[in-house]
Write a protein that holds these residues in place. Structure first.
Motif, mmCIF file in Angstrom:
data_model
loop_
_atom_site.group_PDB
_atom_site.id
_atom_site.type_symbol
_atom_site.label_atom_id
_atom_site.label_comp_id
_atom_site.label_asym_id
_atom_site.label_seq_id
_atom_site.Cartn_x
_atom_site.Cartn_y
_atom_site.Cartn_z
ATOM 1 N N ALA A 125 0.820 -1.215 0.000
ATOM 2 C CA ALA A 125 0.000 0.000 0.000
ATOM 3 C C ALA A 125 0.848 1.256 0.000
ATOM 4 O O ALA A 125 1.872 1.330 0.674
ATOM 5 C CB ALA A 125 -0.923 0.022 1.215
ATOM 6 N N PHE A 126 0.377 2.251 -0.750
ATOM 7 C CA PHE A 126 0.881 3.614 -0.654
ATOM 8 C C PHE A 126 0.036 4.336 0.399
ATOM 9 O O PHE A 126 -1.164 4.063 0.526
ATOM 10 C CB PHE A 126 0.710 4.376 -1.972
ATOM 11 C CG PHE A 126 1.494 3.878 -3.144
ATOM 12 C CD1 PHE A 126 2.693 3.194 -3.007
ATOM 13 C CD2 PHE A 126 1.037 4.132 -4.430
ATOM 14 C CE1 PHE A 126 3.415 2.770 -4.117
ATOM 15 C CE2 PHE A 126 1.742 3.720 -5.545
ATOM 16 C CZ PHE A 126 2.935 3.034 -5.384
ATOM 17 N N ALA A 127 0.650 5.282 1.095
ATOM 18 C CA ALA A 127 -0.094 6.166 1.998
ATOM 19 C C ALA A 127 -0.814 7.196 1.143
ATOM 20 O O ALA A 127 -0.194 7.862 0.311
ATOM 21 C CB ALA A 127 0.860 6.850 2.960
ATOM 22 N N GLY A 128 -2.116 7.339 1.332
ATOM 23 C CA GLY A 128 -2.885 8.258 0.511
ATOM 24 C C GLY A 128 -3.812 9.143 1.318
ATOM 25 O O GLY A 128 -4.003 8.946 2.522
ATOM 26 N N VAL A 129 -4.367 10.123 0.626
ATOM 27 C CA VAL A 129 -5.410 10.986 1.179
ATOM 28 C C VAL A 129 -6.519 11.077 0.131
ATOM 29 O O VAL A 129 -6.278 10.875 -1.058
ATOM 30 C CB VAL A 129 -4.886 12.397 1.539
ATOM 31 C CG1 VAL A 129 -3.936 12.341 2.725
ATOM 32 C CG2 VAL A 129 -4.214 13.075 0.356
ATOM 33 N N ILE A 161 5.587 3.954 0.686
ATOM 34 C CA ILE A 161 5.129 2.572 0.836
ATOM 35 C C ILE A 161 5.057 2.283 2.326
ATOM 36 O O ILE A 161 6.036 2.498 3.060
ATOM 37 C CB ILE A 161 6.088 1.595 0.136
ATOM 38 C CG1 ILE A 161 6.156 1.904 -1.362
ATOM 39 C CG2 ILE A 161 5.651 0.155 0.383
ATOM 40 C CD1 ILE A 161 7.243 1.136 -2.103
ATOM 41 N N LEU A 162 3.924 1.783 2.777
ATOM 42 C CA LEU A 162 3.727 1.485 4.193
ATOM 43 C C LEU A 162 3.916 0.001 4.478
ATOM 44 O O LEU A 162 3.497 -0.845 3.684
ATOM 45 C CB LEU A 162 2.325 1.899 4.632
ATOM 46 C CG LEU A 162 1.999 3.388 4.552
ATOM 47 C CD1 LEU A 162 0.517 3.615 4.829
ATOM 48 C CD2 LEU A 162 2.858 4.181 5.519
ATOM 49 N N ASN A 163 4.513 -0.294 5.622
ATOM 50 C CA ASN A 163 4.527 -1.661 6.129
ATOM 51 C C ASN A 163 3.129 -1.984 6.649
ATOM 52 O O ASN A 163 2.446 -1.099 7.182
ATOM 53 C CB ASN A 163 5.537 -1.795 7.274
ATOM 54 C CG ASN A 163 6.955 -1.759 6.780
ATOM 55 O OD1 ASN A 163 7.335 -2.529 5.904
ATOM 56 N ND2 ASN A 163 7.745 -0.848 7.324
ATOM 57 N N LEU A 181 5.569 8.601 8.978
ATOM 58 C CA LEU A 181 5.701 7.378 8.179
ATOM 59 C C LEU A 181 6.142 7.664 6.744
ATOM 60 O O LEU A 181 6.475 6.746 6.003
ATOM 61 C CB LEU A 181 4.373 6.607 8.166
ATOM 62 C CG LEU A 181 3.879 6.111 9.525
ATOM 63 C CD1 LEU A 181 2.466 5.570 9.409
ATOM 64 C CD2 LEU A 181 4.825 5.063 10.094
ATOM 65 N N ALA A 182 6.158 8.933 6.361
ATOM 66 C CA ALA A 182 6.560 9.325 5.000
ATOM 67 C C ALA A 182 8.079 9.254 4.886
ATOM 68 O O ALA A 182 8.775 10.266 4.875
ATOM 69 C CB ALA A 182 6.033 10.714 4.667
#
Length: 193
Positions: A125-129, A161-163, A181-182
């Protein structure tokens, strides 16, 4: 700037990976997102809706600020007022399911696509808004400084990319801890082809 990625996992795999109740995944009316994704196209997005993790379909690209013309697909400056409203609200953060992403290498006219993935996990997953718009929901994902593997091909940025253990913190944590986390994902956990 990443403006092309793939999400070829099946809905059941997405539900399992992101902790979504499979009974909540209903076929959407109309076409499902294609596996090859570009800006302005619909894609899967995972978000929390009143404490329940859901799979949604949104258009990739925030409406631009007044002086810009193209939708904004990547969040670079986390301190920008343009992004702060979404980042400050956990209900506007999301996870963008991905199986691989593309950056281009080479000189104009002879560029070659390079695809990055995580060998240990076919889905990540990417971190998104996200935010509601007049045309429906829209999303963008965060970018950060590239790690050594990505910077050899694209020096400006890479997607955040998030763990899996950070999904909950991104979706529901305080803004400072979520934005911390960025960070560049470790090169040794990625591959490129």
């Amino acid at each position: 700037m990443c403006n092309r990625y793939r999400m070829s996992a099946k809905q059941a795999e997405v539900a399992s990976h992101f902790g979504i109740d499979p009974a909540l995944i209903m076929p959407e009316p109309g076409p499902l997102p294609p596996p090859e994704l570009f800006p302005k196209r619909s894609a899967y997005v995972v978000r929390d809706d009143d404490g329940v993790r859901t799979l949604d379909i949104m258009r990739w690209g925030f409406p631009p600020p007044p002086r810009a013309r193209a939708p904004v697909t990547n969040v670079r400056n986390l301190g920008s007022p343009f992004w702060r409203a979404a980042l400050n609200r956990p209900d506007r953060r999301c996870l963008v399911p991905v199986t691989e992403f593309c950056e281009w290498e080479g000189e104009p006219g002879s560029k070659v696509e390079r695809w990055f993935n995580l060998p240990a996990s076919s889905l990540f997953a990417f971190a998104g808004v996200w935010r509601p718009t007049e045309d429906g929901k829209a999303f963008a994902f965060l970018t950060c400084e590239p790690n050594p593997m990505v910077s050899a091909i694209h020096r400006k940025a890479m997607p955040v990319i998030l763990n899996p253990e950070d999904y909950e913190s991104w979706l529901n944590g305080e803004v400072e801890s979520a934005c911390s986390l960025a960070q560049p994902f470790p090169s040794q956990l990625m591959s490129v082809r």
